[in-house]
Design a protein around this motif. Structure first.
Motif, PDB file in Angstrom:
ATOM      1  N   ASN A   1      35.781  42.304  43.557  1.00 16.38           N
ATOM      2  CA  ASN A   1      35.161  40.999  43.342  1.00 16.38           C
ATOM      3  C   ASN A   1      36.089  39.855  43.754  1.00 16.38           C
ATOM      4  O   ASN A   1      36.324  38.914  42.997  1.00 16.38           O
ATOM      5  CB  ASN A   1      34.771  40.861  41.857  1.00 16.38           C
ATOM      6  N   ILE A   2      36.612  39.947  44.948  1.00 17.78           N
ATOM      7  CA  ILE A   2      37.528  38.923  45.445  1.00 17.78           C
ATOM      8  C   ILE A   2      37.139  38.536  46.870  1.00 17.78           C
ATOM      9  O   ILE A   2      36.393  39.258  47.527  1.00 17.78           O
ATOM     10  CB  ILE A   2      38.995  39.422  45.466  1.00 17.78           C
ATOM     11  N   ASN A   3      37.679  37.446  47.326  1.00 16.65           N
ATOM     12  CA  ASN A   3      37.429  37.006  48.688  1.00 16.65           C
ATOM     13  C   ASN A   3      38.026  38.006  49.679  1.00 16.65           C
ATOM     14  O   ASN A   3      39.148  38.479  49.475  1.00 16.65           O
ATOM     15  CB  ASN A   3      38.054  35.620  48.889  1.00 16.65           C
ATOM     16  N   PRO A   4      37.295  38.339  50.750  1.00 12.80           N
ATOM     17  CA  PRO A   4      37.820  39.324  51.705  1.00 12.80           C
ATOM     18  C   PRO A   4      39.140  38.909  52.360  1.00 12.80           C
ATOM     19  O   PRO A   4      39.916  39.776  52.768  1.00 12.80           O
ATOM     20  CB  PRO A   4      36.701  39.451  52.747  1.00 12.80           C
ATOM     21  N   ALA A   5      39.406  37.610  52.430  1.00 13.44           N
ATOM     22  CA  ALA A   5      40.676  37.158  53.018  1.00 13.44           C
ATOM     23  C   ALA A   5      41.858  37.579  52.140  1.00 13.44           C
ATOM     24  O   ALA A   5      42.917  37.954  52.641  1.00 13.44           O
ATOM     25  CB  ALA A   5      40.658  35.643  53.201  1.00 13.44           C
ATOM     26  N   THR A   6      41.657  37.517  50.819  1.00 12.74           N
ATOM     27  CA  THR A   6      42.710  37.960  49.900  1.00 12.74           C
ATOM     28  C   THR A   6      42.926  39.468  50.027  1.00 12.74           C
ATOM     29  O   THR A   6      44.062  39.950  50.057  1.00 12.74           O
ATOM     30  CB  THR A   6      42.327  37.612  48.440  1.00 12.74           C
TER      31      THR A   6
ATOM     32  N   LYS B   1      44.937  40.306  53.012  1.00 16.32           N
ATOM     33  CA  LYS B   1      46.374  40.074  52.835  1.00 16.32           C
ATOM     34  C   LYS B   1      47.049  41.272  52.195  1.00 16.32           C
ATOM     35  O   LYS B   1      48.166  41.641  52.574  1.00 16.32           O
ATOM     36  CB  LYS B   1      46.598  38.832  51.970  1.00 16.32           C
TER      37      LYS B   1
ATOM     38  N   TYR C   1      36.515  44.438  53.400  1.00 16.05           N
ATOM     39  CA  TYR C   1      35.201  44.136  52.817  1.00 16.05           C
ATOM     40  C   TYR C   1      34.893  45.071  51.651  1.00 16.05           C
ATOM     41  O   TYR C   1      34.336  44.660  50.634  1.00 16.05           O
ATOM     42  CB  TYR C   1      34.113  44.193  53.889  1.00 16.05           C
TER      43      TYR C   1
ATOM     44  N   PRO D   1      50.864  37.924  42.453  1.00 14.09           N
ATOM     45  CA  PRO D   1      49.758  37.516  43.324  1.00 14.09           C
ATOM     46  C   PRO D   1      48.755  38.657  43.505  1.00 14.09           C
ATOM     47  O   PRO D   1      49.140  39.834  43.520  1.00 14.09           O
ATOM     48  CB  PRO D   1      50.446  37.213  44.649  1.00 14.09           C
ATOM     49  N   ILE D   2      47.483  38.302  43.614  1.00 11.75           N
ATOM     50  CA  ILE D   2      46.426  39.311  43.684  1.00 11.75           C
ATOM     51  C   ILE D   2      46.614  40.240  44.873  1.00 11.75           C
ATOM     52  O   ILE D   2      46.440  41.453  44.755  1.00 11.75           O
ATOM     53  CB  ILE D   2      45.048  38.621  43.687  1.00 11.75           C
ATOM     54  N   TYR D   3      47.030  39.693  46.029  1.00 12.11           N
ATOM     55  CA  TYR D   3      47.171  40.569  47.189  1.00 12.11           C
ATOM     56  C   TYR D   3      48.314  41.568  47.009  1.00 12.11           C
ATOM     57  O   TYR D   3      48.257  42.683  47.504  1.00 12.11           O
ATOM     58  CB  TYR D   3      47.331  39.764  48.486  1.00 12.11           C
TER      59      TYR D   3
ATOM     60  N   ALA E   1      36.986  43.827  48.822  1.00  8.78           N
ATOM     61  CA  ALA E   1      36.422  42.583  48.284  1.00  8.78           C
ATOM     62  C   ALA E   1      35.258  42.886  47.363  1.00  8.78           C
ATOM     63  O   ALA E   1      35.142  42.321  46.269  1.00  8.78           O
ATOM     64  CB  ALA E   1      35.980  41.673  49.421  1.00  8.78           C
ATOM     65  N   GLU E   2      34.411  43.817  47.787  1.00  8.82           N
ATOM     66  CA  GLU E   2      33.250  44.187  46.995  1.00  8.82           C
ATOM     67  C   GLU E   2      33.680  44.871  45.697  1.00  8.82           C
ATOM     68  O   GLU E   2      33.215  44.528  44.614  1.00  8.82           O
ATOM     69  CB  GLU E   2      32.363  45.117  47.835  1.00  8.82           C
ATOM     70  N   MET E   3      34.611  45.823  45.832  1.00  7.84           N
ATOM     71  CA  MET E   3      35.066  46.581  44.663  1.00  7.84           C
ATOM     72  C   MET E   3      35.751  45.702  43.627  1.00  7.84           C
ATOM     73  O   MET E   3      35.570  45.875  42.432  1.00  7.84           O
ATOM     74  CB  MET E   3      36.091  47.649  45.102  1.00  7.84           C
TER      75      MET E   3
END
Lengths: 131, 297
Positions: A45-50, A53, A38, A10-12, A41-43
């Motif tokens: 390229n993923i959703n900040p919620a992931t 986690k 955040y 899993p990504i997280y 997420a920016e670095m």
């Protein structure tokens, strides 16, 4: 870091693992602030919620701690904690694979033990020779 | 906070039921992927949410109001799709200026920078753009509105692969800086999955799955092993997909509520199923996939 999106891990969990490595290699030291969700997420390229986690996994394990409103920081014993965890995890998995293969090949316990002893001796001598 | 609430939503086009008692709610400041096969009801749902079409029955609330004929909903939302048309008398930059007049959170600087980045001529007319460039302009317009509710219905149709990934990155960056509620529908879950927090999978006008993308990534597993052993073990479980491998082995897709270790002890091999494949398996009518067509009876 490049994320593996093939779904094996899993990504997280990949994020948590990567942050651990950053701590081990000293990019983040004790009581230093790590990336925010955040920034991650920016670095990556993923959703900040992931991303959150991934940070929370390390928070739950006590590797990171929270400072209210300021973000997540590296705990005092983080490095030691990560090393121990990885030793238990990876080493145990390797031993399991090793024993499994031995069972497939019908190798007895005695033979297995002497195999481990031989390899251990050999590696150790080489290491001592290098020093 | 729930920004969209749909309860038993029904939309009928003649004898065809496009939405069949669909119930779902969307949390504010999140990105949700609306996915499903062709004709599942994705576009119909999005059009009702945007207030473009009336529901046949059931209840729909957007910003606590019924969206149809609601000025409040249209001032706070944008619906971007392939069919978006703009007057031919306006140049692209004129359109942006009109956008600024209507949308209170409009970001002109971002719009113009994106226009330049994607090499769209400010003075050209929307109708003269190629399909891919049209999609790009529409997507830029949608981003620039910074609407509290931003809806993209298949936004990347016709775009080059590089433009697609640039657009999704632009969406993510602007979302990080200015959180809002985003709905994106796509056939290609794999293309948008990193961007998403939630997935709403629609099948035959109903909510099939609505979950956290990270949970969807672990929702199903593929198991393979000796046919007799595997079939015996699986007989009380739901099988989403089944394929014979050679003479003696079978591959099955099941829900991931078993310990991998337990399966491996039985001699089965276990593999993970990506979120896009999970969406396909969950909505499959034929448990053998395309192979069913070629099976002799």
């Amino acid at each position: 870091m490049i994320l593996q999106t093939d779904g094996q891990t899993p990504i997280y969990m990949q994020i948590a693992h990567w942050l651990e490595t950053q701590i081990l290699t000293g990019v983040f030291k004790e009581h230093e602030k790590v990336y925010s969700q955040y920034q991650l997420a920016e670095m990556l390229n993923i959703n900040p919620a992931t991303a959150a986690k991934g940070l929370n996994v390390l928070g739950a394990e006590g590797i990171l701690y929270d400072k209210r409103g300021l973000g997540k920081f590296v705990s005092e014993d983080a490095k030691k904690h990560i090393k121990e965890k990885r030793k238990d995890g990876l080493l145990h998995d390797l031993v399991e694979q090793f024993v499994e293969e031995a069972l497939h090949l019908h190798i007895e316990m005695e033979e297995l033990t002497s195999l481990v002893q031989d390899v251990y001796q050999e590696k150790r001598e080489r290491e001592n020779g290098n020093n | 906070m729930e920004i969209i609430k749909s309860t038993d939503l029904v939309k009928r086009y003649g004898s065809r039921l496009a939405l069949d008692h669909l119930t779902a709610s969307i949390l504010s400041n999140s990105i949700t992927g609306i996915v499903g096969r062709n004709g599942a009801g994705k576009t119909t749902l999005l059009q009702i949410i945007a207030g473009f079409t009336q529901e046949t029955s059931g209840n729909i609330e957007v910003f606590s109001a019924r969206p149809f004929n609601s000025l409040h909903v249209s001032a706070n939302s944008i619906f971007i799709d392939d069919f978006l048309t703009f007057p031919n008398t306006l140049s692209l930059v004129d359109i942006l200026e009109e956008g600024e007049r209507f949308y209170p959170n409009w970001h002109m600087d971002l719009a113009k920078k994106l226009l330049a980045y994607f090499e769209l001529d400010e003075q050209t007319v929307h109708n003269y753009l190629s399909k891919g460039k049209k999609s790009t302009f529409n997507a830029i317009f949608g981003l620039a509105t910074r609407s509290a509710l931003t809806i993209f219905d298949e936004p990347t149709t016709g775009m080059d692969a590089s433009v697609r990934s640039d657009f999704y990155r632009a969406l993510l960056k602007d979302y990080l800086a200015h959180p809002r509620t985003v709905l994106v529908s796509s056939h290609h879950v794999d293309e948008i999955e990193e961007l998403l927090e939630y997935v709403l999978l629609i099948d035959q006008g109903k909510t099939k799955l609505h979950m956290d993308i990270d949970d969807l990534r672990e929702y199903l597993i593929g198991v393979s092993g000796r046919t007799e052993l595997l079939e015996q073990w699986v007989k009380d479980r739901d099988v989403f997909f089944r394929r014979r491998i050679g003479e003696t082995e079978t591959y099955l897709v099941i829900q991931n509520n078993v310990e991998t270790k337990d399966l491996e002890k039985l001699g089965f091999r276990v593999e993970s199923i990506s979120s896009s494949d999970a969406c396909v398996y969950v909505t499959n009518k034929h448990k053998g996939g395309i192979d069913d067509v070629f099976r002799d009876h």
